[in-house]
Design a protein around this motif. Structure first.
Motif, PDB file in Angstrom:
ATOM      1  N   LYS A 387       0.818  -1.217   0.000  1.00  0.00           N
ATOM      2  CA  LYS A 387       0.000   0.000   0.000  1.00  0.00           C
ATOM      3  C   LYS A 387       0.853   1.269   0.000  1.00  0.00           C
ATOM      4  O   LYS A 387       0.314   2.378   0.105  1.00  0.00           O
ATOM      5  CB  LYS A 387      -0.929   0.008   1.218  1.00  0.00           C
ATOM      6  CG  LYS A 387      -1.912  -1.168   1.254  1.00  0.00           C
ATOM      7  CD  LYS A 387      -2.780  -1.103   2.507  1.00  0.00           C
ATOM      8  CE  LYS A 387      -3.753  -2.270   2.563  1.00  0.00           C
ATOM      9  NZ  LYS A 387      -4.583  -2.242   3.794  1.00  0.00           N
ATOM     10  N   GLY A 388       2.162   1.107  -0.095  1.00  0.00           N
ATOM     11  CA  GLY A 388       3.050   2.270  -0.085  1.00  0.00           C
ATOM     12  C   GLY A 388       3.346   2.788   1.303  1.00  0.00           C
ATOM     13  O   GLY A 388       3.976   3.837   1.456  1.00  0.00           O
ATOM     14  N   GLN A 389       2.929   2.061   2.349  1.00  0.00           N
ATOM     15  CA  GLN A 389       3.184   2.481   3.728  1.00  0.00           C
ATOM     16  C   GLN A 389       4.574   2.007   4.151  1.00  0.00           C
ATOM     17  O   GLN A 389       4.942   0.854   3.926  1.00  0.00           O
ATOM     18  CB  GLN A 389       2.127   1.890   4.665  1.00  0.00           C
ATOM     19  CG  GLN A 389       0.706   2.320   4.330  1.00  0.00           C
ATOM     20  CD  GLN A 389      -0.314   1.493   5.092  1.00  0.00           C
ATOM     21  OE1 GLN A 389      -0.166   0.289   5.258  1.00  0.00           O
ATOM     22  NE2 GLN A 389      -1.370   2.142   5.553  1.00  0.00           N
ATOM     23  N   GLU A 390       5.321   2.909   4.743  1.00  0.00           N
ATOM     24  CA  GLU A 390       6.688   2.583   5.130  1.00  0.00           C
ATOM     25  C   GLU A 390       6.795   2.554   6.649  1.00  0.00           C
ATOM     26  O   GLU A 390       6.595   3.568   7.320  1.00  0.00           O
ATOM     27  CB  GLU A 390       7.669   3.609   4.552  1.00  0.00           C
ATOM     28  CG  GLU A 390       9.109   3.136   4.570  1.00  0.00           C
ATOM     29  CD  GLU A 390      10.049   4.077   3.833  1.00  0.00           C
ATOM     30  OE1 GLU A 390      11.242   3.784   3.781  1.00  0.00           O
ATOM     31  OE2 GLU A 390       9.574   5.111   3.312  1.00  0.00           O
ATOM     32  N   PHE A 391       7.084   1.379   7.201  1.00  0.00           N
ATOM     33  CA  PHE A 391       7.191   1.230   8.648  1.00  0.00           C
ATOM     34  C   PHE A 391       8.012  -0.017   8.963  1.00  0.00           C
ATOM     35  O   PHE A 391       8.166  -0.918   8.131  1.00  0.00           O
ATOM     36  CB  PHE A 391       5.813   1.121   9.305  1.00  0.00           C
ATOM     37  CG  PHE A 391       4.959   0.012   8.749  1.00  0.00           C
ATOM     38  CD1 PHE A 391       5.077  -1.294   9.213  1.00  0.00           C
ATOM     39  CD2 PHE A 391       4.035   0.266   7.734  1.00  0.00           C
ATOM     40  CE1 PHE A 391       4.300  -2.320   8.691  1.00  0.00           C
ATOM     41  CE2 PHE A 391       3.257  -0.756   7.203  1.00  0.00           C
ATOM     42  CZ  PHE A 391       3.397  -2.054   7.687  1.00  0.00           C
ATOM     43  N   PRO A 411       6.919   4.204  12.249  1.00  0.00           N
ATOM     44  CA  PRO A 411       7.260   4.815  10.948  1.00  0.00           C
ATOM     45  C   PRO A 411       8.781   4.939  10.800  1.00  0.00           C
ATOM     46  O   PRO A 411       9.465   5.470  11.680  1.00  0.00           O
ATOM     47  CB  PRO A 411       6.596   6.197  11.022  1.00  0.00           C
ATOM     48  CG  PRO A 411       5.600   6.103  12.131  1.00  0.00           C
ATOM     49  CD  PRO A 411       6.137   5.111  13.096  1.00  0.00           C
ATOM     50  N   THR A 412       9.318   4.435   9.683  1.00  0.00           N
ATOM     51  CA  THR A 412      10.753   4.521   9.409  1.00  0.00           C
ATOM     52  C   THR A 412      10.957   4.851   7.939  1.00  0.00           C
ATOM     53  O   THR A 412      10.024   4.788   7.137  1.00  0.00           O
ATOM     54  CB  THR A 412      11.466   3.202   9.761  1.00  0.00           C
ATOM     55  OG1 THR A 412      10.813   2.120   9.079  1.00  0.00           O
ATOM     56  CG2 THR A 412      11.426   2.927  11.259  1.00  0.00           C
ATOM     57  N   HIS A 413      12.188   5.183   7.581  1.00  0.00           N
ATOM     58  CA  HIS A 413      12.517   5.533   6.198  1.00  0.00           C
ATOM     59  C   HIS A 413      13.719   4.702   5.750  1.00  0.00           C
ATOM     60  O   HIS A 413      14.852   4.988   6.146  1.00  0.00           O
ATOM     61  CB  HIS A 413      12.809   7.024   6.075  1.00  0.00           C
ATOM     62  CG  HIS A 413      11.659   7.893   6.486  1.00  0.00           C
ATOM     63  ND1 HIS A 413      10.505   8.016   5.747  1.00  0.00           N
ATOM     64  CD2 HIS A 413      11.477   8.669   7.596  1.00  0.00           C
ATOM     65  CE1 HIS A 413       9.667   8.832   6.355  1.00  0.00           C
ATOM     66  NE2 HIS A 413      10.237   9.240   7.485  1.00  0.00           N
ATOM     67  N   SER A 414      13.455   3.664   4.962  1.00  0.00           N
ATOM     68  CA  SER A 414      14.506   2.753   4.490  1.00  0.00           C
ATOM     69  C   SER A 414      15.410   2.364   5.656  1.00  0.00           C
ATOM     70  O   SER A 414      16.630   2.531   5.622  1.00  0.00           O
ATOM     71  CB  SER A 414      15.321   3.400   3.374  1.00  0.00           C
ATOM     72  OG  SER A 414      14.506   3.639   2.246  1.00  0.00           O
ATOM     73  N   ALA A 415      14.777   1.812   6.693  1.00  0.00           N
ATOM     74  CA  ALA A 415      15.505   1.490   7.926  1.00  0.00           C
ATOM     75  C   ALA A 415      16.564   0.430   7.667  1.00  0.00           C
ATOM     76  O   ALA A 415      16.318  -0.572   6.991  1.00  0.00           O
ATOM     77  CB  ALA A 415      14.532   1.016   8.993  1.00  0.00           C
ATOM     78  N   ARG A 416      17.743   0.656   8.232  1.00  0.00           N
ATOM     79  CA  ARG A 416      18.841  -0.295   8.104  1.00  0.00           C
ATOM     80  C   ARG A 416      19.085  -1.087   9.390  1.00  0.00           C
ATOM     81  O   ARG A 416      19.525  -2.231   9.336  1.00  0.00           O
ATOM     82  CB  ARG A 416      20.132   0.442   7.749  1.00  0.00           C
ATOM     83  CG  ARG A 416      20.214   0.975   6.333  1.00  0.00           C
ATOM     84  CD  ARG A 416      20.543  -0.124   5.347  1.00  0.00           C
ATOM     85  NE  ARG A 416      20.883   0.411   4.026  1.00  0.00           N
ATOM     86  CZ  ARG A 416      21.141  -0.334   2.964  1.00  0.00           C
ATOM     87  NH1 ARG A 416      21.086  -1.649   3.055  1.00  0.00           N
ATOM     88  NH2 ARG A 416      21.445   0.224   1.809  1.00  0.00           N
TER      89      ARG A 416
END
Length: 660
Positions: A387-391, A411-416
């Motif tokens: 769904k395009g949700q980033e977490f 919620p995270t952004h391209s979590a490493r």
């Protein structure tokens, strides 16, 4: 930032006391032989102390003139260092740690007393109108937990400071200063009593030292085992050395809780602390210390060679692995797989077997942690869902289902990477946000556990550039958090940062020039503290043709306590290094690096380096790996192992460390 720490570490010394040595009060009081009945050397949690509860109040005492033979005035500035183990006390009960008593008048000149919730420093005050006893009270020093603690009480005029286990000091400015002319003529030191049976100390005492003219804290701290920091320990309580006839322990009654477990490797928890386990197969005797079995008697174990133990086929390429144990459930490894399903494997019959599949979105890593009895596992998702949700997701272990179930979305952004840690009794989670769209210069977030809502809530943001990894560690009372910055949108040559916890948040402490930093690994060798960075890539957009190398040096830094900074210790050539893992075999220390790519091939040897003191780390084993991404070291009853994950094939490998 280092200046703030140095202001705490710098000693304050009165020049007229500058050349006075520490006075070991406990050593002075111990009788030269076992004639004084009731004094016992007792071992608790693997540490020796004196048990006084069966002794007469005079058993541990001596005249003050023995140490104050040139001047009978007690120092006006001093500190007292005491290491003790205190049992639980009933409410309102007080026990004396030590006193100085004027024998003829039976007057207490000074002393230290504790109750379940307070520590009291007592001293005699005088003026022309008369004399009275002054009490300075420190609240809740948390002593009555049946653990070892080291206290430093520093006194200077009306300033009184108490430091527990090298933590932050508790400071009190009293209305009545400590007297500048307190005479101890005709007085006597009493250890663990006030010359009477009432208030006799029932715990264990290991250290009692008077340091005139100086705050002893800088001499003791920072210290890796702050609860057992040493200024001066009587020989009878030190380690067993020399021939039996030279061993002072044998002059005194000696007792310890002794239990030896046979068979396979048992758990090492608080219940087993200071107990022994005999491993018949390895012919070794081990002592439970903290949460680890420490070899006491064994043929010295040395790493001979490494052999493949298991090919662990995974759902897809594996970017990260996390080995962890759950009490009464077993040993597990969580694999962060590139495709939509990651897996957890359980150690069964000497190998990892599939246990649970969890839906993820290009998972990068897992982090296991506990809060009380709750067991959690957090995954770092790199891509959004359908769904395009980033977490990313935190999972909690279910005691009924014996599986991990979803607990909280974050919620995270391209979590490493996730890092879990505890500071000042509170639990935190730090996420390494790598990029948002094409922007690598974004905030990574530190979350704090809210005990009321039982959720993690955003607590602090830190600006990062292509963040790849967090690493938390402590040095003495200080907590540090290092971030590996990999790319700022134009270059991999940028600074990674080390932060220190001060005044309720992490603040910048030191910057390191790194090249595509992918991992930090902290480790200790003796009292030395090291920090290793894995550099993966030297690249610059504007100089791509001239500066695009995967063969770069990774660096090991060592903490210089005097300079209060990490300094470069050793550079090691690596091939797009993505991970360091520190481990030990017997008395030897090792580092293994995850070499992933040399610019032409993913078939690159990863290297095991052995610590060789002055030489630093020296390569000893070359291990064929393919797209190596992560290493984990672990032990079972059957021996020691290394596990590595491959980011280029759906297979990880378990390697057994063969020892001789």
């Amino acid at each position: 930032m280092a200046d703030r720490i140095s202001s705490y570490l710098e000693p304050t010394i009165n020049p007229k006391w500058r050349y006075l040595r520490p006075l070991d009060i406990l050593a002075e009081a111990i009788p030269p032989h076992s004639a004084a009945g009731g004094i016992r050397v007792t071992q608790a949690h693997g540490v020796r102390g004196l048990q006084l509860s069966a002794a007469a109040p005079h058993a541990l005492s001596f005249p003050a003139s023995r140490i104050f033979f040139r001047c009978d005035l007690f120092p006006e500035e001093f500190s007292i260092v005491i290491t003790l183990k205190v049992p639980n006390l009933p409410p309102k009960k007080n026990e004396y740690l030590f006193t100085v008593v004027a024998e003829e008048a039976d007057a207490l000149l000074l002393g230290l007393r504790y109750s379940p919730t307070r520590l009291h420093f007592l001293f005699l005050s005088q003026d022309p109108a008369g004399a009275w006893q002054t009490r300075v009270t420190f609240h809740s020093p948390a002593l009555t937990d049946s653990e070892w603690h080291t206290l430093v009480l520093a006194v200077s005029e009306e300033s009184f400071s108490l430091t527990t286990d090298c933590g932050l000091p508790l400071d009190i400015m009293a209305d009545v200063p400590f007297p500048a002319t307190l005479s101890v003529r005709g007085a006597r030191f009493f250890i663990g009593s006030r010359k009477r049976t009432k208030g006799l100390f029932t715990g264990l005492v290991r250290q009692l030292v008077l340091l005139p003219g100086s705050d002893a804290t800088p001499r003791l701290c920072p210290c890796r085992s702050a609860e057992l920091a040493v200024l001066s320990i009587p020989p009878v309580l030190q380690g067993l050395t020399g021939k039996p006839e030279d061993n002072e322990v044998l002059k005194y009654p000696y007792e310890t809780d002794m239990k030896v477990t046979l068979g396979s490797r048992p758990p090492c928890t608080k219940e087993e602390d200071a107990q022994f386990w005999f491993d018949a197969s390895q012919k070794g005797l081990f002592l439970c210390v903290g949460s680890e079995w420490v070899s006491v008697l064994a043929a010295r174990e040395k790493l001979d060679y490494v052999e493949e133990h298991q090919s662990l086929f995974t759902n897809s390429e594996t970017l990260g692995i996390e080995v962890f144990a759950i009490p009464e459930a077993g040993l597990f490894v969580a694999a962060a797989n590139r495709k939509t399903t990651s897996a957890i494997y359980k150690w069964t019959d000497g190998k990892f077997a599939s246990y649970q599949n969890i839906r993820t979105h290009q998972a990068q890593s897992w982090r296991h942690f506990t809060i009380g009895k709750k067991v959690f596992l957090a995954v770092a998702n790199f891509e959004p869902n359908e769904k395009g949700q980033e977490f990313s997701v935190i999972y909690k272990w279910s005691q009924t289902k014996l599986r991990f179930t979803p607990y909280q979305r974050v919620p995270t952004h391209s979590a490493r990477d996730w890092e879990a840690f505890k500071v000042a009794g509170e639990h935190f989670l730090a996420v390494a946000n790598h990029r948002e769209g094409d922007n690598h210069n974004i905030d990574s977030v530190i979350y704090k556990w809210n005990p009321r809502t039982r959720l993690f809530e955003a607590n602090q943001t830190i600006a990062t550039s292509g963040a790849y990894d967090w690493e938390f560690f402590t040095v003495g009372p200080y907590s540090f958090l290092a971030v590996a910055n990999a790319f700022n949108g134009r270059s991999t040559k940028l600074h990674s940062h080390l932060y220190v916890w001060l005044f309720g948040s992490f603040q910048l402490f030191q910057a390191f020039l790194t090249f595509g930093a992918a991992d930090w690994e902290v480790f200790h060798i003796g009292e030395r503290v090291f920090l290793a960075v894995a550099n993966s890539h030297s690249y610059d957009v504007e100089m791509q043709a001239h500066n695009d190398s995967y063969v770069v040096n990774s660096v090991i830094y060592e903490l210089n306590v005097t300079a209060q900074t990490f300094v470069k210790f050793q550079e090691i050539p690596t091939c797009s290094a993505l991970d360091w893992e520190f481990f030990s075999v017997g008395e030897d220390y090792f580092l293994v690096v995850a070499n992933s790519f040399d610019g032409n091939s993913f078939s690159v040897n990863s290297i095991i380096y052995r610590w060789q003191g002055y030489e630093g780390f020296v390569a000893v084993h070359s291990l064929p790996t393919f797209g190596c991404r992560d290493w984990e070291a672990f032990r079972t009853a059957a021996g020691s192992y290394l596990l590595y994950s491959s980011a280029k094939e759906p297979r990880s490998r378990v390697l057994k460390l063969r020892t001789g």
